[in-house]
Design an enzyme around this catalytic site. Sequence first.
Site, PDB file in Angstrom:
ATOM      1  N   ARG A  10      -9.471  -1.373 -24.710  1.00 22.06           N
ATOM      2  CA  ARG A  10      -8.241  -1.869 -25.331  1.00 22.06           C
ATOM      3  C   ARG A  10      -8.495  -3.275 -25.895  1.00 22.06           C
ATOM      4  O   ARG A  10      -8.701  -3.434 -27.091  1.00 22.06           O
ATOM      5  CB  ARG A  10      -7.092  -1.844 -24.293  1.00 22.06           C
ATOM      6  CG  ARG A  10      -5.702  -1.943 -24.895  1.00 22.06           C
ATOM      7  CD  ARG A  10      -5.262  -3.355 -25.233  1.00 22.06           C
ATOM      8  NE  ARG A  10      -5.181  -4.227 -24.072  1.00 22.06           N
ATOM      9  CZ  ARG A  10      -4.972  -5.541 -24.171  1.00 22.06           C
ATOM     10  NH1 ARG A  10      -4.845  -6.117 -25.351  1.00 22.06           N
ATOM     11  NH2 ARG A  10      -4.933  -6.291 -23.092  1.00 22.06           N
ATOM     12  N   GLU A  11      -8.571  -4.283 -25.027  1.00 22.01           N
ATOM     13  CA  GLU A  11      -8.847  -5.642 -25.504  1.00 22.01           C
ATOM     14  C   GLU A  11     -10.194  -5.668 -26.249  1.00 22.01           C
ATOM     15  O   GLU A  11     -10.318  -6.299 -27.294  1.00 22.01           O
ATOM     16  CB  GLU A  11      -8.901  -6.604 -24.306  1.00 22.01           C
ATOM     17  CG  GLU A  11      -9.235  -8.046 -24.659  1.00 22.01           C
ATOM     18  CD  GLU A  11      -8.040  -8.844 -25.143  1.00 22.01           C
ATOM     19  OE1 GLU A  11      -7.002  -8.865 -24.456  1.00 22.01           O
ATOM     20  OE2 GLU A  11      -8.144  -9.465 -26.215  1.00 22.01           O
ATOM     21  N   HIS A  70      -1.796   0.705 -22.471  1.00 25.56           N
ATOM     22  CA  HIS A  70      -1.100  -0.540 -22.811  1.00 25.56           C
ATOM     23  C   HIS A  70       0.063  -0.184 -23.715  1.00 25.56           C
ATOM     24  O   HIS A  70      -0.022   0.775 -24.483  1.00 25.56           O
ATOM     25  CB  HIS A  70      -2.076  -1.459 -23.550  1.00 25.56           C
ATOM     26  CG  HIS A  70      -1.856  -2.914 -23.315  1.00 25.56           C
ATOM     27  ND1 HIS A  70      -1.574  -3.785 -24.332  1.00 25.56           N
ATOM     28  CD2 HIS A  70      -1.877  -3.653 -22.189  1.00 25.56           C
ATOM     29  CE1 HIS A  70      -1.450  -5.011 -23.829  1.00 25.56           C
ATOM     30  NE2 HIS A  70      -1.628  -4.960 -22.537  1.00 25.56           N
ATOM     31  N   ARG A 130       2.757  -1.998 -14.815  1.00 25.08           N
ATOM     32  CA  ARG A 130       2.344  -3.404 -14.765  1.00 25.08           C
ATOM     33  C   ARG A 130       3.164  -4.097 -15.835  1.00 25.08           C
ATOM     34  O   ARG A 130       3.328  -3.542 -16.925  1.00 25.08           O
ATOM     35  CB  ARG A 130       0.856  -3.532 -15.090  1.00 25.08           C
ATOM     36  CG  ARG A 130       0.369  -4.980 -15.143  1.00 25.08           C
ATOM     37  CD  ARG A 130      -1.100  -5.068 -15.521  1.00 25.08           C
ATOM     38  NE  ARG A 130      -1.300  -5.328 -16.929  1.00 25.08           N
ATOM     39  CZ  ARG A 130      -2.289  -4.820 -17.653  1.00 25.08           C
ATOM     40  NH1 ARG A 130      -3.172  -3.990 -17.116  1.00 25.08           N
ATOM     41  NH2 ARG A 130      -2.394  -5.120 -18.927  1.00 25.08           N
ATOM     42  N   THR A 164      -3.048 -15.982 -22.572  1.00 23.85           N
ATOM     43  CA  THR A 164      -3.280 -15.349 -23.868  1.00 23.85           C
ATOM     44  C   THR A 164      -4.076 -16.236 -24.830  1.00 23.85           C
ATOM     45  O   THR A 164      -4.844 -15.745 -25.655  1.00 23.85           O
ATOM     46  CB  THR A 164      -1.925 -14.951 -24.481  1.00 23.85           C
ATOM     47  OG1 THR A 164      -1.237 -14.160 -23.512  1.00 23.85           O
ATOM     48  CG2 THR A 164      -2.063 -14.183 -25.770  1.00 23.85           C
ATOM     49  N   HIS A 192      -5.464 -12.293 -16.618  1.00 22.45           N
ATOM     50  CA  HIS A 192      -5.987 -11.918 -17.941  1.00 22.45           C
ATOM     51  C   HIS A 192      -6.288 -13.232 -18.658  1.00 22.45           C
ATOM     52  O   HIS A 192      -5.403 -13.859 -19.229  1.00 22.45           O
ATOM     53  CB  HIS A 192      -4.935 -11.089 -18.674  1.00 22.45           C
ATOM     54  CG  HIS A 192      -5.404 -10.588 -20.010  1.00 22.45           C
ATOM     55  ND1 HIS A 192      -5.986  -9.350 -20.189  1.00 22.45           N
ATOM     56  CD2 HIS A 192      -5.390 -11.163 -21.244  1.00 22.45           C
ATOM     57  CE1 HIS A 192      -6.288  -9.178 -21.473  1.00 22.45           C
ATOM     58  NE2 HIS A 192      -5.939 -10.271 -22.132  1.00 22.45           N
ATOM     59  N   HIS A 286     -40.948 -25.514 -14.361  1.00 23.55           N
ATOM     60  CA  HIS A 286     -40.165 -24.348 -13.939  1.00 23.55           C
ATOM     61  C   HIS A 286     -41.058 -23.145 -13.644  1.00 23.55           C
ATOM     62  O   HIS A 286     -40.907 -22.485 -12.621  1.00 23.55           O
ATOM     63  CB  HIS A 286     -39.143 -23.955 -15.017  1.00 23.55           C
ATOM     64  CG  HIS A 286     -37.970 -24.879 -15.073  1.00 23.55           C
ATOM     65  ND1 HIS A 286     -36.674 -24.434 -15.116  1.00 23.55           N
ATOM     66  CD2 HIS A 286     -37.890 -26.237 -15.078  1.00 23.55           C
ATOM     67  CE1 HIS A 286     -35.847 -25.467 -15.155  1.00 23.55           C
ATOM     68  NE2 HIS A 286     -36.567 -26.568 -15.141  1.00 23.55           N
TER      69      HIS A 286
END
Length: 468
Positions: A10-11, A70, A130, A164, A192, A286
């Site tokens: 979805r997102e 959603h 939700r 958001t 979120h 390293h």
Amino acid sequence: MVEILDSTLREGEQTPYVSFTLKEKLEIARLLDQVGVEMIEAGDPCVSPGIATAVEKIAGLGLKAEIVAHSMATKKGIDKAKACGANRVAIFYATSKIHLDAKLHKTPDEAIQIIREQITYARSLGLKVRYTPEDATRTDFDFLVRVCNVAIQAGADRISFADTLGIMQPHAMYEQVRALRENLLPCKIDLHCHNDYGLALANAMAGIRAGADCIHTTVNGMGERAGIPDLAETILALNNLERVEQYNILPLMPVSNYIEKVSGFFLAPNKPITGQNAFTHKSGVHTDGVLKDSRTYEPFDPALLGRERKIVIDKYTGKSAVAARLDEYGIEVSPAELEVIVSRIKNLDENSKQLFDTDIIDIAEQVTGRVIDVIPHDIHALVMVETESHVYIPSVVRRLRGFHQVNNVYEVTGDYDISAIVNVDNVMALNNLIDQLRTVAGVKRTETRVILKKYFANGNGGNNGNIG
Ligand code: HCA
Ligand code: CU
């Protein structure tokens, strides 16, 4: 117990220029289920008929994860979520003043009424709910609490605290989640977090510490603008730093590679956990440390992810790394020869950006005066690709570029349509890669040539310059 909701479908599909086919979506859902995420947000069925079909098919797969659809706070959206067979609907309705005024043109009381009505409606259809107060982190806190409690009373058992615009910081997240916990009726709290300032995962981890229940992720951190927390980073952080150990870690690389391939959305080499350089060491100090005890410069063993550490050899490298690389090939050199080899490497001209094993073997051959007959692990090959006649070649190119072993891709004239330079560790990896390239949609046939030696326009051959 901490939970993860993955929203790649979805997102993640809201990432600019990304779109998955139905087949790809089903595969993504299966892979996510193997990882063991508790919830899969499969899409908003109102957005397009294709998305509705995908949500329906995913809900029908019988996966362990709860399948979430959603939806905007509309009857039509909720009806579609129900029709798709989703277990849960995630209803979002913005609560910040700017969203209410400028976007929705609703007063706070009107918003509350819509939210109450739509959640009640969804519950009447038997859906779990939700509720997401979109732009929650910019919402007046008292109003936020009021709206969320109305939603919970109407039957929502989860609230998604949506950052958001990604404007939170960990300390503020901690405080706000604490305050929400104190003021909300019993419910689960999802986080979120958008990544506009690169703080998404840090904010989510702080929210979990403050008592939230669930982190929203996407594979490779996709999503609107800068995306949301990456699934692999989230799981490794939870597993290694918070001892939340219920997820399967080994499928994370395959799922990341798969998404890269089908989305054409490529990872930066320095991306944590799944990026190419995440376990690659360079400087002399390293590499020497890592060769003595890998814990000196590795936060955890890459084998946990099925990955291997890599040591690059160039002017920064010291003797121990060069000796270790020669040793891998069974090439014996005296301490004096090693000194000379390292010094040659340190004095290569500035155009030699990347040294390959063939180059190092060349140098060792020149310095020792002995013929070294070994097959380099680090193989470069030229793969010629013929595409199916009807396909759009740039889209095949995009898919090929999704393989991290593929360095450069060219559209060419002649019998083949595309040529690509690939870099793999050994012959078996080359075979596997070619098998995979052949399964790419639009690829008809491939032909592969292993590169033996490279020469450059300025006349420099062999051990300097770079391919790909
Ligand atoms: C959006 C909606 C959302 C919703 C998050 C959620 C957001 O695209 O604006 O339902 O948990 O970021 O607020 O993705
Ligand atoms: Cu979002």
